[in-house]
Design a protein around this motif. Structure first.
Motif, PDB file in Angstrom:
ATOM      1  N   THR A   5       0.848  -1.186   0.000  1.00 47.25           N
ATOM      2  CA  THR A   5       0.000   0.000   0.000  1.00 47.25           C
ATOM      3  C   THR A   5       0.885   1.237   0.000  1.00 47.25           C
ATOM      4  OG1 THR A   5      -1.750   1.224   1.157  1.00 47.25           O
ATOM      5  CG2 THR A   5      -0.256  -0.071   2.531  1.00 47.25           C
ATOM      6  N   ILE A   6       0.519   2.195  -0.814  1.00 51.26           N
ATOM      7  CA  ILE A   6       1.336   3.413  -0.886  1.00 51.26           C
ATOM      8  C   ILE A   6       0.564   4.633  -0.399  1.00 51.26           C
ATOM      9  CG2 ILE A   6       2.813   2.515  -2.701  1.00 51.26           C
ATOM     10  CD1 ILE A   6       0.591   5.065  -3.854  1.00 51.26           C
ATOM     11  N   GLY A   7      -0.569   4.397   0.266  1.00 49.70           N
ATOM     12  CA  GLY A   7      -1.372   5.508   0.745  1.00 49.70           C
ATOM     13  C   GLY A   7      -2.323   5.996  -0.325  1.00 49.70           C
ATOM     14  N   THR A   8      -3.067   7.017   0.004  1.00 48.97           N
ATOM     15  CA  THR A   8      -4.105   7.499  -0.910  1.00 48.97           C
ATOM     16  C   THR A   8      -3.810   8.858  -1.523  1.00 48.97           C
ATOM     17  OG1 THR A   8      -5.301   8.484   0.955  1.00 48.97           O
ATOM     18  CG2 THR A   8      -5.912   6.234   0.326  1.00 48.97           C
ATOM     19  N   GLY A  34      -1.362  -5.171  -4.622  1.00 49.84           N
ATOM     20  CA  GLY A  34      -1.002  -3.790  -4.357  1.00 49.84           C
ATOM     21  C   GLY A  34      -2.120  -2.784  -4.573  1.00 49.84           C
ATOM     22  N   GLN A  35      -2.064  -1.735  -3.807  1.00 50.29           N
ATOM     23  CA  GLN A  35      -2.908  -0.543  -3.952  1.00 50.29           C
ATOM     24  C   GLN A  35      -1.952   0.591  -4.270  1.00 50.29           C
ATOM     25  OE1 GLN A  35      -2.919   1.992  -0.991  1.00 50.29           O
ATOM     26  NE2 GLN A  35      -3.591   3.282  -2.665  1.00 50.29           N
ATOM     27  N   ILE A  36      -2.062   1.194  -5.476  1.00 52.01           N
ATOM     28  CA  ILE A  36      -1.007   2.117  -5.924  1.00 52.01           C
ATOM     29  C   ILE A  36      -1.480   3.523  -6.317  1.00 52.01           C
ATOM     30  CG2 ILE A  36       0.384   0.165  -6.709  1.00 52.01           C
ATOM     31  CD1 ILE A  36      -0.248   1.095  -9.594  1.00 52.01           C
ATOM     32  N   THR A  37      -2.699   3.881  -6.153  1.00 51.04           N
ATOM     33  CA  THR A  37      -3.349   5.155  -6.494  1.00 51.04           C
ATOM     34  C   THR A  37      -3.583   5.313  -7.990  1.00 51.04           C
ATOM     35  OG1 THR A  37      -1.570   6.769  -6.833  1.00 51.04           O
ATOM     36  CG2 THR A  37      -2.224   6.352  -4.556  1.00 51.04           C
ATOM     37  N   GLU A  38      -4.614   6.060  -8.308  1.00 52.09           N
ATOM     38  CA  GLU A  38      -4.989   6.311  -9.705  1.00 52.09           C
ATOM     39  C   GLU A  38      -3.962   7.162 -10.439  1.00 52.09           C
ATOM     40  OE1 GLU A  38      -8.920   7.962  -9.642  1.00 52.09           O
ATOM     41  OE2 GLU A  38      -9.770   6.142  -8.778  1.00 52.09           O
ATOM     42  N   ARG A  39      -3.231   8.010  -9.702  1.00 49.80           N
ATOM     43  CA  ARG A  39      -2.285   8.927 -10.341  1.00 49.80           C
ATOM     44  C   ARG A  39      -0.901   8.324 -10.554  1.00 49.80           C
ATOM     45  NH1 ARG A  39      -4.636  11.297  -6.328  1.00 49.80           N
ATOM     46  NH2 ARG A  39      -2.773  11.749  -5.139  1.00 49.80           N
ATOM     47  N   ALA A  40      -0.739   7.052 -10.247  1.00 46.22           N
ATOM     48  CA  ALA A  40       0.575   6.412 -10.427  1.00 46.22           C
ATOM     49  C   ALA A  40       0.964   6.424 -11.895  1.00 46.22           C
ATOM     50  CB  ALA A  40       0.535   4.982  -9.903  1.00 46.22           C
ATOM     51  N   VAL A  50      -4.711  -2.623  -7.772  1.00 42.39           N
ATOM     52  CA  VAL A  50      -5.838  -1.734  -8.043  1.00 42.39           C
ATOM     53  C   VAL A  50      -5.402  -0.325  -7.662  1.00 42.39           C
ATOM     54  CG1 VAL A  50      -7.646  -3.482  -7.690  1.00 42.39           C
ATOM     55  CG2 VAL A  50      -6.852  -2.119  -5.748  1.00 42.39           C
ATOM     56  N   PRO A  51      -6.062   0.682  -8.223  1.00 41.38           N
ATOM     57  CA  PRO A  51      -5.674   2.047  -7.854  1.00 41.38           C
ATOM     58  C   PRO A  51      -6.127   2.441  -6.451  1.00 41.38           C
ATOM     59  CG  PRO A  51      -7.340   2.062  -9.596  1.00 41.38           C
ATOM     60  CD  PRO A  51      -6.990   0.647  -9.343  1.00 41.38           C
ATOM     61  N   SER A  52      -7.217   1.855  -5.975  1.00 41.71           N
ATOM     62  CA  SER A  52      -7.683   2.195  -4.630  1.00 41.71           C
ATOM     63  C   SER A  52      -8.475   1.031  -4.055  1.00 41.71           C
ATOM     64  CB  SER A  52      -8.545   3.464  -4.660  1.00 41.71           C
ATOM     65  OG  SER A  52      -9.719   3.243  -5.405  1.00 41.71           O
TER      66      SER A  52
END
Length: 166
Positions: A5-8, A34-40, A50-52
């Protein structure tokens, strides 16, 4: 299962890229989510992501994980410690424009000696820590945090509150 997880708030491509390369070389991509945010900018090729995630899904994945890989965000750290899960953190760097200041470096320095919390000071250190936790199946977790404050803190607060004003 390993949960990244890289936070939101902000992307953390350096962490995601390093974990993706580790998955490719170790063959462990099927064990990682992994959760990597939409702006990655960087999109991993060697693990599911997934992005979130919803807050409920985040909690579930943390509970199910053998260990967690994360930025040095307090939400991720506290959640891992609450569930007694080992966590590997790579702090974001202001110099690399990953954050507006280096508070994550300070967090890593302050908490880095805590059992179950492993700090990678650079992306070069991360694969070795991931190998270590994978070999141990996350066995280096610390004690789970309790929902109550330490008794010494409560005693100090009581003393302070009941002290006579001068």
């Amino acid at each position: 299962m390993i949960f990244l997880t890289i936070g939101t708030q902000e992307p953390f491509d350096r962490l995601v890229r390093t974990v993706d390369a580790w998955c490719a070389s170790s063959g462990r991509g099927g064990d990682l989510f992994g959760q990597i945010t939409e702006r990655a900018t960087y999109k991993p090729n060697h693990f599911a992501w997934v992005p979130s995630v919803t807050p409920e899904d985040f909690q579930t994945r943390c509970k199910q994980a053998d260990f967690i890989v994360s930025h040095a965000g307090m939400g991720s750290i506290i959640t891992a410690l609450t569930y007694g899960k080992p966590i590997v953190i790579l702090p974001r760097s202001a110099k690399l424009k990953e954050h507006r200041n280096d508070h994550q470096q300070a967090t890593a320095k302050r908490l880095g000696k805590r059992p179950g919390l492993l700090v990678a000071q650079s992306e070069a250190e991360l694969p070795g820590l991931l190998d270590k936790l994978t070999a141990e199946k996350g066995a280096t977790g610390g004690e789970a945090l309790t929902p109550f404050a330490d008794p010494s803190l409560i005693a100090a607060l009581r003393t302070f509150i009941h002290a006579k004003p001068r």
